[in-house]
Design a protein around this motif. Sequence first.
Motif, short mmCIF file in Angstrom:
data_model
loop_
_atom_site.label_atom_id
_atom_site.label_comp_id
_atom_site.label_asym_id
_atom_site.label_seq_id
_atom_site.Cartn_x
_atom_site.Cartn_y
_atom_site.Cartn_z
N ALA A 287 3.90 8.01 -7.39
CA ALA A 287 4.36 7.34 -6.18
C ALA A 287 4.48 5.83 -6.39
CB ALA A 287 3.41 7.64 -5.02
N GLU A 288 3.55 5.24 -7.12
CA GLU A 288 3.64 3.81 -7.41
C GLU A 288 4.83 3.51 -8.31
OE1 GLU A 288 0.01 2.04 -8.76
OE2 GLU A 288 -1.16 2.73 -7.03
N VAL A 289 5.14 4.42 -9.22
CA VAL A 289 6.33 4.26 -10.06
C VAL A 289 7.57 4.21 -9.18
CG1 VAL A 289 7.78 5.35 -11.82
CG2 VAL A 289 5.30 5.33 -12.09
N ASP A 290 7.70 5.16 -8.24
CA ASP A 290 8.88 5.20 -7.37
C ASP A 290 8.97 3.93 -6.51
OD1 ASP A 290 9.44 7.68 -8.40
OD2 ASP A 290 8.53 8.79 -6.73
N CYS A 291 7.83 3.48 -6.03
CA CYS A 291 7.81 2.27 -5.20
C CYS A 291 8.32 1.06 -5.97
CB CYS A 291 6.40 2.04 -4.68
SG CYS A 291 6.19 0.48 -3.78
N LEU B 39 0.86 -1.19 0.00
CA LEU B 39 0.00 0.00 0.00
C LEU B 39 0.89 1.23 0.00
CD1 LEU B 39 -2.79 1.34 0.19
CD2 LEU B 39 -2.55 1.22 2.69
N VAL B 40 0.78 2.04 -1.04
CA VAL B 40 1.57 3.27 -1.16
C VAL B 40 0.84 4.38 -0.43
CG1 VAL B 40 2.56 4.95 -2.76
CG2 VAL B 40 2.54 2.51 -3.35
N GLU B 41 1.44 4.84 0.66
CA GLU B 41 0.79 5.91 1.44
C GLU B 41 0.85 7.22 0.68
OE1 GLU B 41 2.73 5.95 5.17
OE2 GLU B 41 1.69 4.16 5.92
#
Length: 572
Positions: free
Chosen positions: A276-280, A263-265
């Motif tokens: 943010a999902e790309v960075d994760c 889960l991306v906060e």
Amino acid sequence: MTGIEDPLTPGDWRQRWRLRRIASWLTRIDRHGALAEAGHRRGELEQQLRRAYEEAIELRSWGRLAEQASDQVRAALAAYAQAMRRIGKGTGIKAGRYREDARVAADRAKAALPCWIMPHYRVSESLPPELGLFDLVIVDEASQSTVAALPALLRAKQVLIVGDDRQVTPDAGFRPEARMNELAQRHLSGQVQDYRSVLREEKSLYDLGTVVFAGGAIMLKEHFRCVAPIIEYSKAQFYSHQLVPLRLPSASQRLDPPLIDILVEDGVRRGKTNPAEVDCIVEEIGRIVADPAMAGRSIGVTTLLGHEQAAALFAAIERTHGVDTMLAHDIRIGEPSAFQGDERDIMFVSMVADRGSSALSGAAYDQRFNVAASRARDRMILVRSVEPEDLKPADQLRRALIDHFRAPFATDPAVTEAARDRCESGYEREMFDLLVQRGYRVDTQVRVGNSRIDMVVEGADDRRLAIECDGDMWHGADRWPDDMARQRMLERAGWTIWRCFASRFVRDRDAAMADLVATLTARDIYPVAHGQDRPTTRHTEHRRWRPGGSEPIEAPEAEHVPYAHLVPMDAF
């Protein structure tokens, strides 16, 4: 003398005499050796038959080619190969002439080659336009082929169409509906009425086949790609629990857990991307490539919404990790359609959506989710920025996928159940105890597809042996055909089976165990050192991620499941 028993004539001599007569009779009729020899001989004959089929096909193909391959045919084949190389991408000013050269050469060589393999767009430019040119035409991935593949069918006497309408099909994109209707009216008005709708450009060749050959479809249910916790989502969501997962990874292939939910906060969707999902995902890939244990593992990255997120992921991964790393791990990034017919050891699935996203529904999204969630062999990692309660009520696809990562199986077994407790008879428990006492690593009631293996003994380098403990009451002669059919299914999935009847084990336990140990030794399976027993595993790991690092969810102690429960215990 009173109170003293004669050792030569004990008081229970009648009972002893009776038991000895029974034992002698059982020894006399025992055919275990003959049965074992017959099983060994069966295996040898099946191997010989398999090799004979392969050699016959190969020799007949080459023999036929040699008969037909005159000097003129050889020259034609060389001319065909040369013309195809010169066509290249087919955009050059001379491409038309080279296509004609290829067709002419193929026409001269067509009788010499027993099998031609090519993408359907090459058929018309490479082969002569002759009806019934081939005895059989096989179209694979037909659900991705449009009616542009029809020229291949015209060259067939018989057709085999292989596809899946629950996977990604042709997409008309943003072409106006009015324009597609106009083309259909102009070109399809003279076609058979029942076939008109499936001949439209947004339909697949598989769609056409299901109508033309209605009632002739055969569903292939055995699934060899994904481990069961991964494929269970598609199995339940799209195939009505009809799939039979048969893949049980070896020790070196197995990744525990097979499902990871991140889960991306504070992840926010911007248009059709979620930075943010790309960075994760970029950070998680960095961890994988830095782990020596993950060397050689292939990686795929796909997205559940639009190609823009895939483009952003590709740029970020290439910039951060470089082309060499991408090649070393065979990293592929794209929409689900880019992975159809393909697979990776580890798959990242970017959900993109946030709490404000619209619901997804319809056949096209069903197909997209199905393909995305069924490409991972050993591990699937879901990266999301939304909780289920923040999704709209109509967003059942996203909710079902998140729920799958929470509980992959509708009815999980008691996950803390010990391997010995899963034994189903006293005979199995005694066999288990004897193996464990000798130091072997043993698991029990291991499900493979619709079948369960009584015990599996694992050794080093992915060696393993399946043990079947046949109780005489439940495995009499009337059950042997079913048992052998089941054994052949397991052997096709790569298993070696050792069987023992309970009557033999009770009468001569030492000989049965000696035979088993000899079989294990012959397969280089040895007792393991103390403390090297198999670690416990979970189906799913839940994590939270924020820029700068990730940390596990604060949750109650995780439920651990034994190796056997990587495959569910419920009947498929």
